[in-house]
Design a protein around this motif. Structure first.
Motif, PDB file in Angstrom:
ATOM      1  N   ARG A  12       0.815  -1.223   0.000  1.00 18.34           N
ATOM      2  CA  ARG A  12       0.000   0.000   0.000  1.00 18.34           C
ATOM      3  C   ARG A  12       0.849   1.274   0.000  1.00 18.34           C
ATOM      4  O   ARG A  12       0.487   2.256  -0.648  1.00 18.34           O
ATOM      5  N   ASP A  13       1.986   1.267   0.725  1.00 21.27           N
ATOM      6  CA  ASP A  13       2.810   2.480   0.801  1.00 21.27           C
ATOM      7  C   ASP A  13       3.365   2.854  -0.574  1.00 21.27           C
ATOM      8  O   ASP A  13       3.365   4.027  -0.952  1.00 21.27           O
ATOM      9  N   GLU A  39       2.274   6.097  -3.113  1.00 25.28           N
ATOM     10  CA  GLU A  39       3.344   7.099  -3.294  1.00 25.28           C
ATOM     11  C   GLU A  39       2.929   8.233  -4.235  1.00 25.28           C
ATOM     12  O   GLU A  39       3.263   9.391  -4.034  1.00 25.28           O
TER      13      GLU A  39
END
Length: 415
Positions: free
Chosen positions: A104-105, A109
């Protein structure tokens, strides 16, 4: 449509080597997502469809294959499409939704307003811009691509019921034992970033349940060991089913073709569907010829520029010929995939077959099948470096790599 500063990210699930076992012997040589359909790797078709999404920032491929197996392809497709494509390797199975959450990170982004999620082993026209437009109109968390199928085949897939007026998803069930609906999930989705909250909620609930069990009886503790890991979240059972009927999920129905590419037989059918689509999307990729200066071409045919086809050969319909293949005088090819470095000698016939890399088919030989794409031996498959000698007939058979056939075979699996 959304504003020009809204960005979109696409995630394509490509699976892994333990997942493509039904695709053997073809997946022994190459990751299934890179197997060519209509002359292009399987994953190329959803990737090129993503290119048409407005404001696309990034495409991620998520799977279990070693990164080196995708490095060359990812680099070349990024340059070709002028869109960043990146391969992300999962460390362990997280489920279809958990795999998305795991990265998810990275996915967030680019601060996307929408995230497309596609399955690589799906063959369709991928109407992604239209889905996105419909999704914005609905205003929910997610929109699912659906298609109407026969009542007999519906139970093999995720069946769903949608409101005929609003297209809201009212009910979803994965591979039901009794008939629910003739509308099925196509494995193509668009979500807002709220999907990550929904996945996290499932994980949290599972953690809480596990903690409750831990302080209760011994029997409950035993059942906890059998339950799913907290970070393993399935999109269908854990997200779609519970959120149906809560004004969160909607459907977009495609009237085009749709198939799932689970077996080599289905890959041959899907190669034909993509070739037919090229007529409208990429006519420059289709071969032509009248038998005078070049081979006679019938219907939709792809021939790699490096392949050599004799002018007296007759090719098509539904034929894909890969790099450095050599097709001899008088050869007849119908409904087949010819892979790299194959030689088909003079007057040989190939029908409803996939001929593996570096294989050779001798003079006056026949490699053929009945063409039942769903049957185990409905399509003849020759693995890598199989030699069919002159005047040998191979019918409805699967031949593993590095075999030489000097006698005719029918309905056999040659190990």
């Amino acid at each position: 449509m959304g504003s020009s500063d809204e960005r979109v990210v696409a995630v394509i699930m490509v699976g892994g080597p333990t997942k493509g076992t039904r695709f053997r012997p073809l997946s022994l040589n190459i990751p299934k997502p890179l197997f060519p359909l209509a002359g292009q790797p399987m994953v190329h078709h959803p990737i090129s469809a993503c290119k048409k999404i407005p404001n696309l920032a990034q495409i991620y491929l998520v799977g279990f294959y070693e990164e080196r197996e995708f490095a060359l392809y990812v680099s070349s497709i990024s340059n070709e499409l002028k869109v960043p494509v990146r391969y992300l390797r999962e460390d362990k199975p997280h489920g279809s939704a958990g795999g998305l959450y795991n990265f998810r990170d990275l996915i967030m982004e680019d601060n996307p307003s929408h995230i497309f999620l596609l399955n690589c082993d799906v063959c369709c026209s991928f109407p992604l811009p239209e889905m996105l437009e419909a999704h914005r109109t609905y205003g929910g968390m997610g929109t699912i691509l659906v298609i109407k199928v026969s009542a007999e085949s519906a139970s093999q897939f995720g069946e769903l019921v949608a409101d005929p007026d609003t297209n809201e998803l009212l009910h979803y069930t994965e591979k039901p034992e009794t008939f629910v609906s003739d509308r099925i999930n196509c494995g193509v989705y668009v979500f807002t970033p709220e999907i990550f909250t929904a996945i996290q909620d499932v994980s949290s609930q599972r953690k809480d349940r596990a903690n409750l069990r831990r302080v209760s009886s011994f029997e409950a503790l035993q059942s906890a060991t059998r339950s799913l890991p907290t970070d393993f979240v399935r999109l269908d059972q854990d997200i779609l089913s519970p959120l149906a009927g809560k004004k969160q999920l909607y459907t977009y129905e495609t009237m085009d073709f749709w198939e799932q590419i689970k077996t080599p037989g289905m890959s041959l059918k899907c190669s034909g569907l993509y070739l037919a689509q090229f007529r409208f999307t990429s006519p420059n990729l289709l071969a032509g010829g009248d038998g005078v200066r070049s081979a006679t071409i019938v219907g939709d045919v792809y021939i790699h520029p490096s392949a050599k086809v004799h002018p007296t050969a007759k090719i098509g319909p539904n034929v894909s010929i890969s790099a450095n293949a050599r097709i001899g005088p008088g050869a007849r090819l119908i409904c087949c995939i010819i892979l790299d470095d194959v030689e088909v000698m003079e007057n040989a016939v190939v029908i409803h077959s996939i001929v593996g890399w570096k294989s050779s088919i001798g003079r006056w030989s026949r490699v053929q099948a009945g063409g039942d794409y769903n049957a185990k031996l409905g399509v003849t498959i020759l693995g890598e470096a199989v030699a069919v000698e002159d005047e040998v007939v191979v019918v409805n058979s699967i031949v593993l790599p590095n075999k030489t056939l000097n006698v005719s075979v029918q309905e056999e699996i040659i190990l």
